[in-house]
Design a protein around this motif. Structure first.
Motif, short mmCIF file in Angstrom:
data_model
loop_
_atom_site.label_atom_id
_atom_site.label_comp_id
_atom_site.label_asym_id
_atom_site.label_seq_id
_atom_site.Cartn_x
_atom_site.Cartn_y
_atom_site.Cartn_z
N ALA A 102 -0.35 -7.84 9.19
CA ALA A 102 -0.12 -7.78 10.64
C ALA A 102 -0.30 -6.36 11.17
O ALA A 102 -0.96 -6.15 12.20
N TRP A 103 0.28 -5.37 10.50
CA TRP A 103 0.15 -3.98 10.95
C TRP A 103 -1.29 -3.51 10.84
O TRP A 103 -1.83 -2.85 11.74
N PHE A 104 -1.95 -3.85 9.75
CA PHE A 104 -3.34 -3.44 9.57
C PHE A 104 -4.22 -4.10 10.63
O PHE A 104 -5.11 -3.46 11.21
N GLY A 105 -3.97 -5.37 10.89
CA GLY A 105 -4.75 -6.09 11.91
C GLY A 105 -4.58 -5.50 13.30
O GLY A 105 -5.54 -5.41 14.07
N SER A 106 -3.36 -5.08 13.64
CA SER A 106 -3.15 -4.48 14.97
C SER A 106 -3.87 -3.15 15.10
O SER A 106 -4.44 -2.85 16.16
N CYS A 107 -3.89 -2.36 14.06
CA CYS A 107 -4.60 -1.08 14.11
C CYS A 107 -6.11 -1.30 14.21
O CYS A 107 -6.79 -0.62 15.01
N VAL A 108 -6.63 -2.24 13.43
CA VAL A 108 -8.06 -2.53 13.49
C VAL A 108 -8.43 -3.07 14.88
O VAL A 108 -9.47 -2.72 15.44
N PHE A 109 -7.57 -3.91 15.46
CA PHE A 109 -7.81 -4.45 16.79
C PHE A 109 -7.93 -3.33 17.83
O PHE A 109 -8.83 -3.35 18.67
N GLY A 117 -0.56 2.86 12.78
CA GLY A 117 -0.90 2.76 11.37
C GLY A 117 0.12 3.48 10.50
O GLY A 117 0.53 2.96 9.46
N LEU A 118 0.52 4.67 10.93
CA LEU A 118 1.53 5.41 10.15
C LEU A 118 2.88 4.69 10.16
O LEU A 118 3.54 4.58 9.11
N ILE A 119 3.29 4.21 11.30
CA ILE A 119 4.56 3.48 11.38
C ILE A 119 4.50 2.22 10.53
O ILE A 119 5.44 1.89 9.80
N GLY A 120 3.37 1.52 10.61
CA GLY A 120 3.21 0.31 9.80
C GLY A 120 3.24 0.62 8.32
O GLY A 120 3.82 -0.15 7.53
N ALA A 121 2.61 1.72 7.92
CA ALA A 121 2.61 2.08 6.50
C ALA A 121 4.03 2.36 6.01
O ALA A 121 4.41 1.94 4.91
N VAL A 122 4.82 3.04 6.81
CA VAL A 122 6.21 3.33 6.43
C VAL A 122 7.01 2.03 6.34
O VAL A 122 7.78 1.81 5.38
N GLU A 151 7.92 -11.02 1.97
CA GLU A 151 6.87 -11.12 2.99
C GLU A 151 6.13 -9.81 3.21
O GLU A 151 5.59 -9.56 4.28
N THR A 152 6.07 -8.97 2.21
CA THR A 152 5.43 -7.66 2.35
C THR A 152 3.94 -7.80 2.68
O THR A 152 3.41 -7.05 3.51
N GLY A 153 3.26 -8.72 2.06
CA GLY A 153 1.83 -8.90 2.28
C GLY A 153 1.51 -9.31 3.72
O GLY A 153 0.56 -8.79 4.33
#
Length: 114
Positions: free
Chosen positions: A93-100, A69-74, A86-88
């Protein structure tokens, strides 16, 4: 006379062979049942050890989810500040992987009843 002795010996030999084979089968079955008892004890020991490490594994999955999540946020912040179109989708994708990861850890905990 000679034939009668041979026939008697042959018949008694068969009986002795059958008795020895039955005895051997009983010994083998007894040995296998003792090995089965050792196997059951081994499976129960492995079960208790896996259950002991299960909470640690779930906590590890939570930690990996937090780091991702931190890496994805950066990464999303870098793309957003650079004006990438393509920021959205990258954020989703990063949020979905963390939730998964969090959902998998929670479902595994509830599925195994630990």
């Amino acid at each position: 006379m000679k034939m009668c002795v041979w026939n008697c010996f042959r018949k008694s030999g068969r009986r002795m062979l059958r008795a020895s084979m039955l005895t051997m089968a009983a010994v083998v079955i007894t040995n296998f049942s003792s090995y089965a008892q050792d196997g059951i004890a081994g499976i129960e020991e492995a079960n208790s050890k896996v259950r002991g490490y299960f909470d640690i594994g779930c906590d590890l999955m939570y930690a990996v989810g937090a780091i991702l999540g931190l890496i994805g946020a950066v990464r999303v912040y870098q793309k957003w500040s650079n004006g990438a179109p393509e920021t959205g989708s990258v954020a989703a994708a990063w949020f979905g992987s963390c939730v998964f990861l969090v959902i998998v850890a929670t479902v595994l905990k509830s599925f195994f009843g630990i």
